[in-house]
Design a protein around this motif. Structure first.
Motif, short mmCIF file in Angstrom:
data_model
loop_
_atom_site.label_atom_id
_atom_site.label_comp_id
_atom_site.label_asym_id
_atom_site.label_seq_id
_atom_site.Cartn_x
_atom_site.Cartn_y
_atom_site.Cartn_z
N ALA A 14 -28.07 3.73 69.30
CA ALA A 14 -28.60 4.03 71.28
C ALA A 14 -27.93 3.63 72.18
O ALA A 14 -27.73 4.24 73.16
CB ALA A 14 -30.11 4.09 71.32
N LEU A 15 -27.24 2.21 71.96
CA LEU A 15 -26.00 1.79 72.86
C LEU A 15 -25.06 2.65 72.11
O LEU A 15 -24.19 3.36 73.94
CB LEU A 15 -25.78 0.16 72.18
N THR A 16 -24.13 2.80 71.57
CA THR A 16 -22.65 3.97 71.18
C THR A 16 -22.92 5.00 72.42
O THR A 16 -22.29 5.32 72.96
CB THR A 16 -22.52 4.54 70.16
N LYS A 17 -24.31 5.50 72.04
CA LYS A 17 -24.65 7.27 72.83
C LYS A 17 -24.44 6.20 73.91
O LYS A 17 -24.27 7.60 74.93
CB LYS A 17 -25.72 7.84 72.56
N ALA A 18 -25.55 5.49 74.89
CA ALA A 18 -25.64 5.71 75.76
C ALA A 18 -24.26 4.66 76.33
O ALA A 18 -23.79 5.72 77.83
CB ALA A 18 -26.49 3.96 75.91
N ALA A 19 -22.98 4.40 76.08
CA ALA A 19 -21.72 3.62 76.24
C ALA A 19 -21.18 5.15 76.89
O ALA A 19 -20.28 5.61 77.20
CB ALA A 19 -21.51 3.20 75.36
N ALA A 20 -21.12 5.93 75.68
CA ALA A 20 -19.84 7.18 75.59
C ALA A 20 -20.19 7.95 76.83
O ALA A 20 -19.90 8.54 76.97
CB ALA A 20 -20.06 8.17 74.33
N ALA A 21 -21.64 8.07 77.18
CA ALA A 21 -22.28 8.55 78.32
C ALA A 21 -21.65 8.16 80.31
O ALA A 21 -22.00 9.01 80.58
CB ALA A 21 -24.19 9.17 78.27
N TRP A 22 -21.88 7.04 79.81
CA TRP A 22 -21.24 6.35 80.77
C TRP A 22 -19.85 6.66 81.10
O TRP A 22 -19.55 7.19 81.88
CB TRP A 22 -21.86 4.95 81.09
N LEU A 23 -18.81 6.32 79.88
CA LEU A 23 -17.49 6.47 79.98
C LEU A 23 -17.14 8.30 79.61
O LEU A 23 -15.91 8.38 80.56
CB LEU A 23 -16.89 5.89 78.97
N GLY A 24 -18.34 9.04 79.86
CA GLY A 24 -17.60 10.27 79.85
C GLY A 24 -16.83 10.56 78.31
O GLY A 24 -15.98 11.16 78.29
N ARG A 25 -16.68 9.85 76.84
CA ARG A 25 -15.70 9.66 75.61
C ARG A 25 -16.56 9.47 74.40
O ARG A 25 -16.71 8.52 74.43
CB ARG A 25 -14.71 9.48 76.47
N ASP A 26 -16.81 10.28 73.69
CA ASP A 26 -17.09 9.80 72.20
C ASP A 26 -15.48 9.42 71.47
O ASP A 26 -14.88 9.65 71.18
CB ASP A 26 -17.85 10.75 71.77
#
Length: 230
Positions: A14-26
């Motif tokens: 969930a943290l990876t997904k939240a950070a990717a959503a904020w940064l705009g990149r996976d």
């Protein structure tokens, strides 16, 4: 090609997904994501905030980016990574917090953690045989004249100034934020990461990241479970 050993939670965390959503990149897929809806922040202002951390991918630096030493191969590096991960126990950050480190924001331990510091130091030493010496241009990029004497020595010996006594675990969320904007940015980030702050963060995985060419986005080559983790 450059490589780095980073901490990252796994792709489905969930943290990876939240950070990717904020940064705009996976960083796992290399995919650019839709910009987040952020009231009172223009699209251009958000892009400026996240440009640098988005390129590196959500992570905490443990062995900073390096080119392979002469005579070393990617296959050898991957094998060493696998061996290190299998032999190294997992640990945990007792409490994660949102911090401003100078002019940027990051997720950090709420207090000093000897276990994390020891893990980082072990990784710096273990993977040193794979690191090519820095070029004069690489050293100049670090502005050595602005570093402390100890950090200059670390840069020359280990290729990165913030190691050992100067290491601090952090997962970067923004680039440089002007002083007059820091309160606004904190107010934006706090609710976005409230589900993760004030709680433990398992350090149960390590990631091997790669940068295909200088300045390109980093992507995850491999994430592996530390020994003893479940």
């Amino acid at each position: 090609m450059r490589y780095a050993v980073y901490f990252t939670p796994p792709q489905d965390d969930a943290l990876t997904k939240a950070a990717a959503a904020w940064l705009g990149r996976d960083a796992f897929t290399g995919e650019t994501l839709a910009p987040p809806a952020v009231p009172d922040l223009t699209l251009e202002a958000w892009r400026m905030l996240v440009a640098e951390p988005a390129r590196y991918g959500f992570h905490a630096t443990l062995k900073a980016p390096f080119s392979l030493a002469p005579g070393r191969t990617e296959e050898e590096l991957v094998a060493a990574f696998d061996s290190f991960v299998a032999a190294t126990p997992a640990t945990v950050i007792p409490e994660l917090t949102l911090s401003s480190l100078g002019a940027f924001f990051a997720l950090t331990p709420g207090e000093d953690s000897a276990a994390i510091d020891d893990l980082a130091a072990k990784i710096v030493r273990y993977f040193e045989i794979f690191r090519a010496p820095l070029s004069p241009e690489d050293i100049a990029r670090r502005n050595p004249d602005k570093l402390t004497e100890r950090k200059r020595a670390h840069l020359e010996r280990w290729g990165y100034p913030s190691v050992f006594e100067d290491f601090r675990f952090h997962m970067t969320l923004t680039g440089q934020v002007p002083p007059e904007d820091q309160e606004q940015v904190r107010d934006i980030l706090s609710p976005r990461f409230a589900d993760f702050t004030g709680r433990p963060l398992p350090i149960s995985h390590l990631g091997l990241f790669a940068e295909p060419e200088r300045g390109a986005p980093f992507t995850v080559m491999k994430v592996a479970l530390l020994g003893g983790a479940s």
